[in-house]
Design a protein around this motif. Structure first.
Motif, PDB file in Angstrom:
ATOM      1  N   VAL A  55      15.324  66.905 128.276  1.00 26.61           N
ATOM      2  CA  VAL A  55      14.879  65.748 129.048  1.00 26.61           C
ATOM      3  C   VAL A  55      14.014  66.273 130.190  1.00 26.61           C
ATOM      4  O   VAL A  55      14.489  67.019 131.053  1.00 26.61           O
ATOM      5  CB  VAL A  55      16.063  64.941 129.596  1.00 26.61           C
ATOM      6  CG1 VAL A  55      15.561  63.780 130.452  1.00 26.61           C
ATOM      7  CG2 VAL A  55      16.923  64.429 128.444  1.00 26.61           C
ATOM      8  N   ILE A  56      12.732  65.920 130.182  1.00 31.32           N
ATOM      9  CA  ILE A  56      11.784  66.456 131.151  1.00 31.32           C
ATOM     10  C   ILE A  56      11.158  65.291 131.899  1.00 31.32           C
ATOM     11  O   ILE A  56      10.414  64.502 131.320  1.00 31.32           O
ATOM     12  CB  ILE A  56      10.678  67.272 130.454  1.00 31.32           C
ATOM     13  CG1 ILE A  56      11.299  68.313 129.513  1.00 31.32           C
ATOM     14  CG2 ILE A  56       9.773  67.944 131.487  1.00 31.32           C
ATOM     15  CD1 ILE A  56      10.326  68.872 128.509  1.00 31.32           C
ATOM     16  N   VAL A 161       9.717  62.135 123.213  1.00 33.54           N
ATOM     17  CA  VAL A 161      10.459  63.379 123.430  1.00 33.54           C
ATOM     18  C   VAL A 161      10.695  64.109 122.114  1.00 33.54           C
ATOM     19  O   VAL A 161      10.521  65.337 122.021  1.00 33.54           O
ATOM     20  CB  VAL A 161      11.796  63.088 124.140  1.00 33.54           C
ATOM     21  CG1 VAL A 161      12.649  64.352 124.197  1.00 33.54           C
ATOM     22  CG2 VAL A 161      11.559  62.557 125.539  1.00 33.54           C
ATOM     23  N   GLU A 162      11.072  63.378 121.059  1.00 29.73           N
ATOM     24  CA  GLU A 162      11.389  64.053 119.795  1.00 29.73           C
ATOM     25  C   GLU A 162      10.178  64.744 119.180  1.00 29.73           C
ATOM     26  O   GLU A 162      10.326  65.672 118.387  1.00 29.73           O
ATOM     27  CB  GLU A 162      12.005  63.069 118.795  1.00 29.73           C
ATOM     28  CG  GLU A 162      11.134  61.899 118.432  1.00 29.73           C
ATOM     29  CD  GLU A 162      11.458  60.664 119.259  1.00 29.73           C
ATOM     30  OE1 GLU A 162      11.290  59.549 118.727  1.00 29.73           O
ATOM     31  OE2 GLU A 162      11.859  60.816 120.427  1.00 29.73           O
ATOM     32  N   HIS A 163       8.984  64.328 119.557  1.00 23.69           N
ATOM     33  CA  HIS A 163       7.785  64.967 119.045  1.00 23.69           C
ATOM     34  C   HIS A 163       7.132  65.896 120.068  1.00 23.69           C
ATOM     35  O   HIS A 163       5.976  66.290 119.908  1.00 23.69           O
ATOM     36  CB  HIS A 163       6.788  63.914 118.575  1.00 23.69           C
ATOM     37  CG  HIS A 163       7.184  63.260 117.286  1.00 23.69           C
ATOM     38  ND1 HIS A 163       7.436  63.977 116.137  1.00 23.69           N
ATOM     39  CD2 HIS A 163       7.399  61.950 116.965  1.00 23.69           C
ATOM     40  CE1 HIS A 163       7.772  63.149 115.162  1.00 23.69           C
ATOM     41  NE2 HIS A 163       7.761  61.917 115.635  1.00 23.69           N
ATOM     42  N   GLY A 164       7.868  66.247 121.119  1.00 22.36           N
ATOM     43  CA  GLY A 164       7.381  67.267 122.037  1.00 22.36           C
ATOM     44  C   GLY A 164       6.884  66.771 123.365  1.00 22.36           C
ATOM     45  O   GLY A 164       6.352  67.555 124.151  1.00 22.36           O
ATOM     46  N   GLY A 165       7.026  65.450 123.628  1.00 18.71           N
ATOM     47  CA  GLY A 165       6.567  64.915 124.901  1.00 18.71           C
ATOM     48  C   GLY A 165       7.357  65.445 126.084  1.00 18.71           C
ATOM     49  O   GLY A 165       8.501  65.853 125.937  1.00 18.71           O
ATOM     50  N   PRO A 166       6.716  65.522 127.236  1.00 15.81           N
ATOM     51  CA  PRO A 166       5.442  64.873 127.551  1.00 15.81           C
ATOM     52  C   PRO A 166       4.190  65.623 127.102  1.00 15.81           C
ATOM     53  O   PRO A 166       3.112  65.056 127.086  1.00 15.81           O
ATOM     54  CB  PRO A 166       5.467  64.770 129.071  1.00 15.81           C
ATOM     55  CG  PRO A 166       6.294  65.928 129.520  1.00 15.81           C
ATOM     56  CD  PRO A 166       7.346  66.090 128.463  1.00 15.81           C
ATOM     57  N   MET A 167       4.291  66.914 126.725  1.00 12.90           N
ATOM     58  CA  MET A 167       3.105  67.646 126.288  1.00 12.90           C
ATOM     59  C   MET A 167       3.507  68.722 125.304  1.00 12.90           C
ATOM     60  O   MET A 167       4.510  69.412 125.481  1.00 12.90           O
ATOM     61  CB  MET A 167       2.384  68.282 127.491  1.00 12.90           C
ATOM     62  CG  MET A 167       1.038  68.922 127.149  1.00 12.90           C
ATOM     63  SD  MET A 167       1.199  70.629 126.552  1.00 12.90           S
ATOM     64  CE  MET A 167       1.391  71.508 128.109  1.00 12.90           C
ATOM     65  N   ARG A 168       2.703  68.848 124.248  1.00 18.67           N
ATOM     66  CA  ARG A 168       2.904  69.894 123.264  1.00 18.67           C
ATOM     67  C   ARG A 168       1.553  70.478 122.875  1.00 18.67           C
ATOM     68  O   ARG A 168       0.506  69.858 123.061  1.00 18.67           O
ATOM     69  CB  ARG A 168       3.582  69.352 122.014  1.00 18.67           C
ATOM     70  CG  ARG A 168       2.680  68.419 121.200  1.00 18.67           C
ATOM     71  CD  ARG A 168       3.289  68.041 119.873  1.00 18.67           C
ATOM     72  NE  ARG A 168       3.500  69.192 119.024  1.00 18.67           N
ATOM     73  CZ  ARG A 168       4.450  69.252 118.090  1.00 18.67           C
ATOM     74  NH1 ARG A 168       5.238  68.209 117.872  1.00 18.67           N
ATOM     75  NH2 ARG A 168       4.590  70.336 117.360  1.00 18.67           N
ATOM     76  N   LEU A 169       1.590  71.646 122.289  1.00 21.15           N
ATOM     77  CA  LEU A 169       0.389  72.234 121.717  1.00 21.15           C
ATOM     78  C   LEU A 169       0.184  71.700 120.303  1.00 21.15           C
ATOM     79  O   LEU A 169       1.153  71.461 119.575  1.00 21.15           O
ATOM     80  CB  LEU A 169       0.524  73.756 121.676  1.00 21.15           C
ATOM     81  CG  LEU A 169      -0.615  74.533 121.018  1.00 21.15           C
ATOM     82  CD1 LEU A 169      -1.923  74.360 121.786  1.00 21.15           C
ATOM     83  CD2 LEU A 169      -0.249  76.001 120.893  1.00 21.15           C
TER      84      LEU A 169
END
Length: 217
Positions: A55-56, A161-169
């Motif tokens: 949790v970010i 979140v489950e897909h890498g949020g708030p930021m992913r490469l």
């Protein structure tokens, strides 16, 4: 972002073009070769992680770009969103054999980040670290591919979140385990080092068209 930063981005990209840097990574393929061998198409977006989704909160989020950079930087959420924003339309390919076409991303192009932090000349690889402790490695040329993006949005909506949020490469031309979720640190290295899955039998690079799934492929 200030006019000085914009000028720096432009100067750096022009210098890269003159030097022929970062010209590898993206390969234009005919439609008949769009699906890598051993893959099947899906319409949904399967969720795969290490069983832990951090949790970010935006007010506590940070991205540190420090190791092996001429201009090490640390971004909070507001500073990251103030960077030049880009859009990409790409396919994605998971090592578990699914692929999904035509994903729309919004965020910061990796080349724009690189132009600000300036990897040192001896840097040839990247180590990515996520909030959940996940790590993965990339050649710098792959990280700097034209369609690679530090994504904050997918299909016009903030990344969940489950897909890498708030930021992913997102590095579309490699298997998707290389596109680290919940990214919080980027280090530039002179030599290659294995990340989490690479230490556990996955390939060091992960090219879907070469089926580089495992270390002995």
């Amino acid at each position: 972002m200030s006019d000085d930063d914009e000028s720096k981005l432009t100067r750096t990209k022009r210098q890269w073009a003159d030097e022929g840097r970062f010209l590898t990574g993206r390969i234009t393929r005919p439609e008949t070769d769009r699906l890598p061998p051993g893959q099947h198409l899906v319409k949904n977006w399967p969720v795969l992680d290490l069983g832990q989704q951090p949790v970010i909160r935006p007010e506590s989020w940070r991205l540190d770009v420090k190791g092996g950079a001429e201009n090490p930087m640390s971004f909070d959420w507001a500073a990251f969103l103030a960077l030049p924003q880009s859009d990409r339309l790409t396919d994605i390919h998971c090592v578990t054999t699914w692929s999904r076409y035509d994903n729309r991303w919004q965020g910061v192009a990796t080349r724009d980040l690189l132009a600000l932090v300036m990897p040192r000349p001896e840097a040839h690889f990247v180590m990515l670290t996520s909030y959940d402790g996940y790590t993965t490695n990339l050649p710098l040329a792959d990280f700097a591919a034209e369609d690679a993006i530090l994504a904050t949005h997918w299909e016009g909506q903030p990344l969940t979140v489950e897909h890498g949020g708030p930021m992913r490469l997102v590095v579309p031309h490699l298997y998707f385990w290389k596109s680290a979720k919940w990214l919080t640190r980027i280090d530039f290295l002179p030599g290659d080092q294995a990340g989490f899955w690479e230490r556990n039998g996955y390939h060091m690079r992960g090219d879907p068209w070469a089926e580089e799934r495992y270390s002995d492929d």
